[in-house]
Enzyme design. Sequence first.
Site, PDB file in Angstrom:
ATOM      1  N   GLY A  46      22.792  58.572  11.313  1.00 53.55           N
ATOM      2  CA  GLY A  46      23.487  58.060  10.133  1.00 53.55           C
ATOM      3  C   GLY A  46      24.748  57.353  10.584  1.00 53.55           C
ATOM      4  O   GLY A  46      25.217  57.576  11.704  1.00 53.55           O
ATOM      5  N   GLN A  51      33.323  53.999   9.893  1.00 58.01           N
ATOM      6  CA  GLN A  51      33.293  54.400  11.305  1.00 58.01           C
ATOM      7  C   GLN A  51      33.367  53.199  12.251  1.00 58.01           C
ATOM      8  O   GLN A  51      33.722  53.358  13.419  1.00 58.01           O
ATOM      9  CB  GLN A  51      32.030  55.214  11.626  1.00 58.01           C
ATOM     10  CG  GLN A  51      32.010  56.585  10.950  1.00 58.01           C
ATOM     11  CD  GLN A  51      30.748  57.346  11.290  1.00 58.01           C
ATOM     12  OE1 GLN A  51      29.719  57.178  10.648  1.00 58.01           O
ATOM     13  NE2 GLN A  51      30.801  58.166  12.328  1.00 58.01           N
ATOM     14  N   CYS A  93      28.785  64.206  15.006  1.00 58.15           N
ATOM     15  CA  CYS A  93      29.352  63.002  14.400  1.00 58.15           C
ATOM     16  C   CYS A  93      29.693  62.021  15.513  1.00 58.15           C
ATOM     17  O   CYS A  93      30.335  62.406  16.494  1.00 58.15           O
ATOM     18  CB  CYS A  93      30.604  63.355  13.592  1.00 58.15           C
ATOM     19  SG  CYS A  93      31.328  61.922  12.776  1.00 58.15           S
ATOM     20  N   LEU A  94      29.257  60.782  15.352  1.00 54.67           N
ATOM     21  CA  LEU A  94      29.533  59.783  16.386  1.00 54.67           C
ATOM     22  C   LEU A  94      31.027  59.517  16.523  1.00 54.67           C
ATOM     23  O   LEU A  94      31.474  59.010  17.555  1.00 54.67           O
ATOM     24  CB  LEU A  94      28.783  58.472  16.071  1.00 54.67           C
ATOM     25  CG  LEU A  94      27.251  58.550  16.185  1.00 54.67           C
ATOM     26  CD1 LEU A  94      26.620  57.258  15.689  1.00 54.67           C
ATOM     27  CD2 LEU A  94      26.819  58.845  17.622  1.00 54.67           C
ATOM     28  N   HIS A 135      26.975  64.078   4.695  1.00 55.08           N
ATOM     29  CA  HIS A 135      27.898  63.814   5.810  1.00 55.08           C
ATOM     30  C   HIS A 135      28.448  62.381   5.706  1.00 55.08           C
ATOM     31  O   HIS A 135      29.650  62.156   5.857  1.00 55.08           O
ATOM     32  CB  HIS A 135      27.131  64.037   7.123  1.00 55.08           C
ATOM     33  CG  HIS A 135      27.879  63.709   8.380  1.00 55.08           C
ATOM     34  ND1 HIS A 135      28.232  64.668   9.309  1.00 55.08           N
ATOM     35  CD2 HIS A 135      28.312  62.527   8.891  1.00 55.08           C
ATOM     36  CE1 HIS A 135      28.868  64.079  10.321  1.00 55.08           C
ATOM     37  NE2 HIS A 135      28.922  62.780  10.090  1.00 55.08           N
ATOM     38  N   GLU A 136      27.569  61.424   5.396  1.00 57.41           N
ATOM     39  CA  GLU A 136      27.985  60.015   5.335  1.00 57.41           C
ATOM     40  C   GLU A 136      28.853  59.712   4.113  1.00 57.41           C
ATOM     41  O   GLU A 136      29.827  58.971   4.223  1.00 57.41           O
ATOM     42  CB  GLU A 136      26.770  59.072   5.345  1.00 57.41           C
ATOM     43  CG  GLU A 136      25.824  59.200   6.528  1.00 57.41           C
ATOM     44  CD  GLU A 136      26.516  59.215   7.865  1.00 57.41           C
ATOM     45  OE1 GLU A 136      27.586  58.605   8.009  1.00 57.41           O
ATOM     46  OE2 GLU A 136      25.996  59.869   8.792  1.00 57.41           O
ATOM     47  N   HIS A 139      32.351  60.610   4.739  1.00 51.90           N
ATOM     48  CA  HIS A 139      33.090  59.595   5.504  1.00 51.90           C
ATOM     49  C   HIS A 139      33.732  58.572   4.573  1.00 51.90           C
ATOM     50  O   HIS A 139      34.854  58.131   4.808  1.00 51.90           O
ATOM     51  CB  HIS A 139      32.146  58.839   6.456  1.00 51.90           C
ATOM     52  CG  HIS A 139      31.945  59.497   7.794  1.00 51.90           C
ATOM     53  ND1 HIS A 139      32.978  59.765   8.661  1.00 51.90           N
ATOM     54  CD2 HIS A 139      30.822  59.918   8.423  1.00 51.90           C
ATOM     55  CE1 HIS A 139      32.496  60.320   9.775  1.00 51.90           C
ATOM     56  NE2 HIS A 139      31.177  60.427   9.650  1.00 51.90           N
TER      57      HIS A 139
END
Length: 166
Positions: A46, A51, A93-94, A135-136, A139
Amino acid sequence: MTIRKILTFPDPKLREVAKEVTNFDSNLKELANDLLETMYEFKGIGLAAIQIGVNKRIIVADISDEKQEPHIFVNPKIKVLNENKKGGYDEGCLSIPGFYEEVIRPTQVEISFQNLSGENEKIIPEGLLGVVVQHETDHLDGKLMVDYISSVKRQRIRSKLLKLKK
Ligand code: GNR
Ligand code: NI
């Protein structure tokens, strides 16, 4: 199509609340393609536009490991269908590379969103996709997975990542 640089915690940009998308033009399609390409490059499942430093409410996801099944959600809104929070999931998480933390979230949600043409859609994502869309969308509101863990742990992750940057 461009692979973009991913911002890492504690970059203050990751705390911004992203803005609603109003223009469903070719720039938006380009942004969606960059998000997908960047997500695949870094082996994520994702990615949210913030990000890569773009303050817009658009996220992508692809949880299949074989065939690519990309999802693109513009202006997503989460409605909790089942508040039941049994058994957390180890999330990565990236923007927080190298750390995995258990996050407990509602087990069933509905996501209402617009597609790249601006049409309204909604789905009830199954399993891992349901975790990823939560999660997204976090963000997009400046919220990170580390906000669900203790502040002691969060500070430790913060200083480790800051040291890695030097
Ligand atoms: O690649 C990712 N894996 C992942 C695993 C469990 C729960 C959420 C995620 S999302 C993450 C990519 C990312 O940082 N998206 O914002
Ligand atoms: Ni993330």
